[in-house]
Design an enzyme around this catalytic site. Structure first.
Site, PDB file in Angstrom:
ATOM      1  N   GLU A 232       0.814  -1.206   0.000  1.00 30.18           N
ATOM      2  CA  GLU A 232       0.000   0.000   0.000  1.00 30.18           C
ATOM      3  C   GLU A 232       0.853   1.265   0.000  1.00 30.18           C
ATOM      4  O   GLU A 232       1.922   1.289   0.597  1.00 30.18           O
ATOM      5  CB  GLU A 232      -0.893   0.032   1.248  1.00 30.18           C
ATOM      6  CG  GLU A 232      -1.891  -1.100   1.298  1.00 30.18           C
ATOM      7  CD  GLU A 232      -2.772  -1.045   2.545  1.00 30.18           C
ATOM      8  OE1 GLU A 232      -3.848  -1.657   2.511  1.00 30.18           O
ATOM      9  OE2 GLU A 232      -2.389  -0.385   3.528  1.00 30.18           O
TER      10      GLU A 232
ATOM     11  N   ASP B 149      -8.477  -4.152  11.549  1.00 29.93           N
ATOM     12  CA  ASP B 149      -7.987  -3.040  10.733  1.00 29.93           C
ATOM     13  C   ASP B 149      -7.889  -3.364   9.250  1.00 29.93           C
ATOM     14  O   ASP B 149      -7.229  -2.657   8.504  1.00 29.93           O
ATOM     15  CB  ASP B 149      -6.639  -2.569  11.262  1.00 29.93           C
ATOM     16  CG  ASP B 149      -5.577  -3.670  11.183  1.00 29.93           C
ATOM     17  OD1 ASP B 149      -5.933  -4.801  10.827  1.00 29.93           O
ATOM     18  OD2 ASP B 149      -4.410  -3.373  11.473  1.00 29.93           O
TER      19      ASP B 149
END
Lengths: 356, 356
Positions: free
Chosen positions: A65, A236
């Site tokens: 990411e 998360d």
């Protein structure tokens, strides 16, 4: 950017060892307390930030990411991967590094390791949110999940909330023993428990941070009384949650950035219109935090790019001239910007000594 | 990733000086010729690539972009800024660096300067496209715009197309003199012209690469005859074009990645359904390049993330063990991934010598 330790083409770089030395020189607790101040300041200026979704490149075994953001003066991004199978090859599941840049020039001003820094900013964020949401006078915290984030959480809550007593539980007893050992000279009263139920007894703050990569139920509705604050940071990513949906329904829920938390947080289990409050509104006085001592409140933390921005900004401000970092020759610096090739000729080893 | 010069937490870093040394050791022309082979290989595998739009953070004075892509085995991104006003403060308009990472582990395997590398990949891309699109036997190239990209273009076209004669024009005569000086011992026959019209006379390849940040008309329809190839690389962002729309209407136009070029390229001036051909189709034999010697063809090049990916992949393959790069302590490497705090304690200067 107010400070300029970057010198044109030489970009400050903070290595893992240099980050350790910086944390050590300031003290872990002071570092997180000061960093929480930077995060608080940036959350108060929420509207200035460019809040992009993170860019994610998925494969069968993991994800890479890029998390960019900007407040119009500085730009930052974090590179972070998540590869659960890495530990089988002696590699880390998550590694991270980040860059801070000056919006006015586009020049990077800091490259930094962010594996340690992310652990610190996550704990600083949790303790900051607890300042607004935890019941008054809480001095005992239950910690369910005693992995790599747990020491940082314990120390941030000690420094900023006055937590002195910890009640630990992990499905792997070795993890609790590791946490207890690492915190042995830090002034805590520590009890290792044999169940989550036992750990939450008498704790008015509960931190859940397990590594389980699925929709687990670490806390059920029956286990938690009133007047409690849950710092839920282990849920998360999509498909990874820790709390019983019934518990969330009983609570008021607070988030960092709603569009991201709907996808990644505990509330992914709930309807898209389940009411939540973004923490920047609480921090800037536009929404209530805790209204009564007997409320059940939940911080559904997933980690947001603005916290990484604050962390890089803090580290950048803490670097002293010529100390605590290296300088990377990362940016080409021709005397005449139209003459990049001339720069190449001047620097080329085979040409040294010739007039270019 | 086939090669592994990265050693766990130590990430290879290629500085500007090390990139210069690598180019110098291989030779500029050989570097670009080999790099073009990598780009060609990656364009042939176009369908494997994750083709995301670039992420752009705009301000009043410039833009900072992240350009990520992946072929499922490796992931890359480039950080690049564009700040036209930077030269007023002695800074570069464009700076760039990039990272290559292993998709299977998520670990970065290379951090590299990319200001020089971008210049090389841009020229390698231009010459590669010309191999498929230029008329046979062309040995003269007109170069309109003689800035920082021009030497690289000239040398790539010499190495890969056999260009020997250059006809230069720039609105600033000093730029043409700089180009002529930098190429003086490279085996070219060079003529500096006093207009674009004069420069294109007798040239069957025309490279346009001016710095003008607006919709300019460097080449009009009347200036260009048949049997010509235009390598149009200066029009590369919204509001910046170089070619007369009438010229584009007369030509067959080739692009890298259509969705991006519609926004950034010469064809931003034309209707959204103006026909273009993506170069990966030509390179993989699915679409025609040049059909006849008297055709007018245009490559509307804007620069695409896959070319940066190829360039980082090439540099990575060219590094030899322990040579030509530094190693950055960028990734935390605890013995036990669940014990990041224990790693901190072991490395902390104030703790050295203590049992953690």
């Amino acid at each position: 950017m107010q400070k300029n330790i970057a010198q044109g083409n030489l970009i400050p770089f903070v290595s893992v060892q240099q980050m350790v030395a910086l944390i050590d020189s300031l003290g872990v607790e002071a570092f997180m307390t000061e960093l929480a101040g930077y995060i608080e300041e940036d959350f108060k200026q929420w509207s200035l930030f460019d809040k992009s979704p993170r860019f994610a490149s998925h494969s069968e075994v993991g994800v890479i990411e890029l998390m960019p953001t900007s407040n119009g003066k500085a730009f930052s991004f974090k590179y972070v991967n998540g590869h659960p199978g890495n530990t089988r090859h002696g590699l880390q599941t998550v590694t991270a590094f980040g860059v801070l840049a000056d919006v006015d020039t586009g020049y990077p001003v800091l490259l930094s390791e962010m594996t340690l820094l992310t652990a610190l900013r996550t704990a600083a964020t949790s303790a900051l949110m607890a300042k607004y949401l935890a019941p008054e006078g809480a001095d005992t915290m239950a910690m369910i999940g005693n992995g790599s984030q747990s020491e940082f959480q314990a120390l941030a809550f000690k420094a900023m909330l006055g937590i002195r007593s910890l009640r630990l539980y992990d499905i792997e007893p070795a993890a609790s023993r590791k946490l207890q050992r690492n915190l042995q000279d830090r002034g805590f009263d520590i009890v290792v428990c044999d169940s989550a139920q036992a750990a939450v007894e008498g704790a008015r703050i509960i931190t859940t941070c397990t590594a389980d990569k699925r929709n687990a139920t670490i806390l059920t509705e029956q286990m938690v009384g009133s007047g409690v604050y849950i710092n839920a940071i282990g849920g998360d990513c999509p498909g990874k949650t820790e709390l019983d949906p019934l518990l969330l329904h009983r609570a008021r829920v607070f988030v960092e950035y709603e569009p991201q938390t709907r996808i990644e947080g505990e509330i992914q289990q709930l309807a898209a219109d389940f009411p939540v409050t973004e923490m920047w509104r609480v921090i800037s006085g536009q929404a209530d935090g805790r209204r009564a001592q007997d409320e059940l409140l939940v911080f559904d933390g997933v980690g947001f790019a603005v916290e990484d921005f604050s962390a890089l900004r803090y580290v950048y401000e803490k670097l002293s001239d010529n100390q605590g970092y290296d300088k990377l020759d990362m940016i080409a610096d021709p005397d005449d910007p139209r003459d990049l090739f001339g720069m190449y000729l001047r620097l080329a080893p085979s040409r040294k000594g010739e007039a270019a």
